[in-house]
Write a protein that holds these residues in place. Structure first.
Motif, PDB file in Angstrom:
ATOM      1  N   VAL A   9       4.519  -5.585   4.272  1.00 30.44           N
ATOM      2  CA  VAL A   9       4.282  -6.093   2.972  1.00 30.44           C
ATOM      3  C   VAL A   9       3.658  -4.708   2.151  1.00 30.44           C
ATOM      4  CG1 VAL A   9       3.048  -7.621   1.168  1.00 30.44           C
ATOM      5  CG2 VAL A   9       4.281  -8.482   3.173  1.00 30.44           C
ATOM      6  N   TYR A  10       4.302  -4.246   1.140  1.00 28.93           N
ATOM      7  CA  TYR A  10       3.758  -3.099   0.355  1.00 28.93           C
ATOM      8  C   TYR A  10       3.428  -3.631  -1.164  1.00 28.93           C
ATOM      9  CZ  TYR A  10       6.109  -0.771   4.037  1.00 28.93           C
ATOM     10  OH  TYR A  10       6.650  -0.558   5.469  1.00 28.93           O
ATOM     11  N   ASP A  11       2.046  -3.473  -1.399  1.00 27.60           N
ATOM     12  CA  ASP A  11       1.432  -4.240  -2.610  1.00 27.60           C
ATOM     13  C   ASP A  11       0.870  -3.186  -3.400  1.00 27.60           C
ATOM     14  OD1 ASP A  11       0.436  -5.972  -4.418  1.00 27.60           O
ATOM     15  OD2 ASP A  11      -1.512  -6.223  -3.413  1.00 27.60           O
ATOM     16  N   HIS A  13      -0.163  -1.219  -7.215  1.00 27.58           N
ATOM     17  CA  HIS A  13      -1.007  -1.489  -8.293  1.00 27.58           C
ATOM     18  C   HIS A  13      -1.048  -0.489  -9.164  1.00 27.58           C
ATOM     19  CE1 HIS A  13      -3.308  -0.062  -4.688  1.00 27.58           C
ATOM     20  NE2 HIS A  13      -3.489   0.893  -5.529  1.00 27.58           N
ATOM     21  N   ARG A  18       4.824  -0.464  -8.917  1.00 27.88           N
ATOM     22  CA  ARG A  18       6.299  -0.509  -8.092  1.00 27.88           C
ATOM     23  C   ARG A  18       7.006   0.408  -7.338  1.00 27.88           C
ATOM     24  NH1 ARG A  18       9.995  -4.932  -8.275  1.00 27.88           N
ATOM     25  NH2 ARG A  18       8.896  -6.117 -10.089  1.00 27.88           N
ATOM     26  N   ALA A  21       5.146   1.443  -4.344  1.00 26.69           N
ATOM     27  CA  ALA A  21       5.351   0.567  -3.029  1.00 26.69           C
ATOM     28  C   ALA A  21       6.899   0.818  -2.654  1.00 26.69           C
ATOM     29  CB  ALA A  21       5.396  -1.012  -3.469  1.00 26.69           C
ATOM     30  N   SER A  74      -0.247   1.867  -3.453  1.00 30.48           N
ATOM     31  CA  SER A  74       0.103   0.881  -2.866  1.00 30.48           C
ATOM     32  C   SER A  74      -1.142   0.544  -1.647  1.00 30.48           C
ATOM     33  CB  SER A  74       1.461   0.864  -2.494  1.00 30.48           C
ATOM     34  OG  SER A  74       1.760  -0.267  -1.826  1.00 30.48           O
ATOM     35  N   CYS A  75      -1.158  -0.826  -1.219  1.00 31.36           N
ATOM     36  CA  CYS A  75      -1.609  -1.240  -0.167  1.00 31.36           C
ATOM     37  C   CYS A  75      -0.379  -1.383   0.948  1.00 31.36           C
ATOM     38  CB  CYS A  75      -2.645  -2.352  -0.042  1.00 31.36           C
ATOM     39  SG  CYS A  75      -3.885  -2.126  -1.252  1.00 31.36           S
ATOM     40  N   SER A  76      -1.001  -1.739   2.169  1.00 30.08           N
ATOM     41  CA  SER A  76       0.244  -1.791   3.139  1.00 30.08           C
ATOM     42  C   SER A  76      -0.350  -2.539   4.519  1.00 30.08           C
ATOM     43  CB  SER A  76       0.862  -0.412   3.709  1.00 30.08           C
ATOM     44  OG  SER A  76       1.638  -0.508   4.977  1.00 30.08           O
ATOM     45  N   SER A  94      -4.561  -6.298   1.905  1.00 30.05           N
ATOM     46  CA  SER A  94      -3.550  -7.325   2.445  1.00 30.05           C
ATOM     47  C   SER A  94      -3.959  -7.647   3.809  1.00 30.05           C
ATOM     48  CB  SER A  94      -2.273  -6.498   2.296  1.00 30.05           C
ATOM     49  OG  SER A  94      -1.754  -6.188   0.908  1.00 30.05           O
ATOM     50  N   SER A 197      -0.377 -10.136   0.664  1.00 31.85           N
ATOM     51  CA  SER A 197      -1.385  -9.371  -0.117  1.00 31.85           C
ATOM     52  C   SER A 197      -2.212  -9.920  -0.613  1.00 31.85           C
ATOM     53  CB  SER A 197      -0.449  -8.784  -1.257  1.00 31.85           C
ATOM     54  OG  SER A 197      -0.309 -10.076  -2.063  1.00 31.85           O
ATOM     55  N   ASP A 198      -3.267  -9.474  -1.362  1.00 30.65           N
ATOM     56  CA  ASP A 198      -4.609 -10.214  -1.599  1.00 30.65           C
ATOM     57  C   ASP A 198      -4.421 -11.316  -2.511  1.00 30.65           C
ATOM     58  OD1 ASP A 198      -3.799  -8.277  -3.679  1.00 30.65           O
ATOM     59  OD2 ASP A 198      -5.773  -8.485  -4.451  1.00 30.65           O
TER      60      ASP A 198
END
Length: 211
Positions: A9-11, A13, A18, A21, A74-76, A94, A197-198
């Motif tokens: 999952v790539y979140d 911000h 977008r 990610a 992005s978070c991952s 995440s 994700s969070d």
């Protein structure tokens, strides 16, 4: 390759979250496909961690060359399964949670257990905050809601995570793209893995999600 699975999952911000990610997804997919034979031979956490450190470092370098990602990233959270061993690979807030069922028979219901397989990279975590301060950043609640990373005496970047990919301004003050990896040998008690994700973990605990 048989015996190897990868889920992520790539979140994103920020204004270009977008795109960040999508870039991350595309770059990692390309790399994993080209290295699939090599990856299938990984047998320990150290090897997996070194591999993904290099992958994220190279993606960060590419994203640093674009003006799009100065204040976006992005978070991952990802899970690599090789044969019967799982590796949870995390950058950001995440989370990966393993759902277990223990015991139980016709008369007694099995106990449901949620095991967190990653640690959220919040800037208030002692080691994360120490690194940010040493690099000239600060962690504060200048923006109400959550402690965030700022340049000293500045109101940017205001990032609520201590690790991410992209976020070039935040990386100048100690935010890191280095993943943390945790491993587990899967057994009969392990029934499913949740990665999210969070947005999920801010509303529900790991145990609630597993339940």
């Amino acid at each position: 390759i048989e015996g190897v699975k990868y889920f992520a999952v790539y979140d994103g911000h920020g204004g270009k979250g977008r795109e960040a990610a999508d870039t991350l997804k595309r770059e990692i997919q390309k790399k994993l496909v080209s290295d699939k034979k090599k990856i299938s031979k990984f047998r320990d956490c150290f090897r997996v961690e070194q591999y993904f450190k290099d992958v994220y470092k190279n993606i960060q370098k590419k994203m640093s060359n674009s003006n799009d990602y100065e204040l976006s990233g992005s978070c991952s959270i990802s899970v690599l399964i090789i044969e019967n061993k799982m590796y949870a690979i995390n950058v950001g807030d995440s989370r990966c949670v393993l759902g277990q069922k223990k015991g139980g028979d016709g008369k007694k219901e099995a106990e449901k257990i949620g095991i967190e397989m990653s640690i959220d990279h919040k800037p208030t975590r002692d080691d994360e905050q120490k690194r940010i301060i040493e690099k000239g950043g600060e962690v504060s609640e200048k923006i109400p809601g959550a402690p965030r990373v700022f340049r000293k005496n500045d109101d940017v970047p205001g990032l609520a995570v201590a690790r991410s990919i992209g976020d070039v301004v935040a990386h100048e003050v100690g935010v890191s793209c280095e993943p943390e990896v945790f491993e587990k040998e899967l057994d009969a008690d392990d029934h499913f893995i949740v990665i999210g994700s969070d947005g999920i973990w801010d509303a529900m605990s790991s145990c609630e999600v597993v339940g």
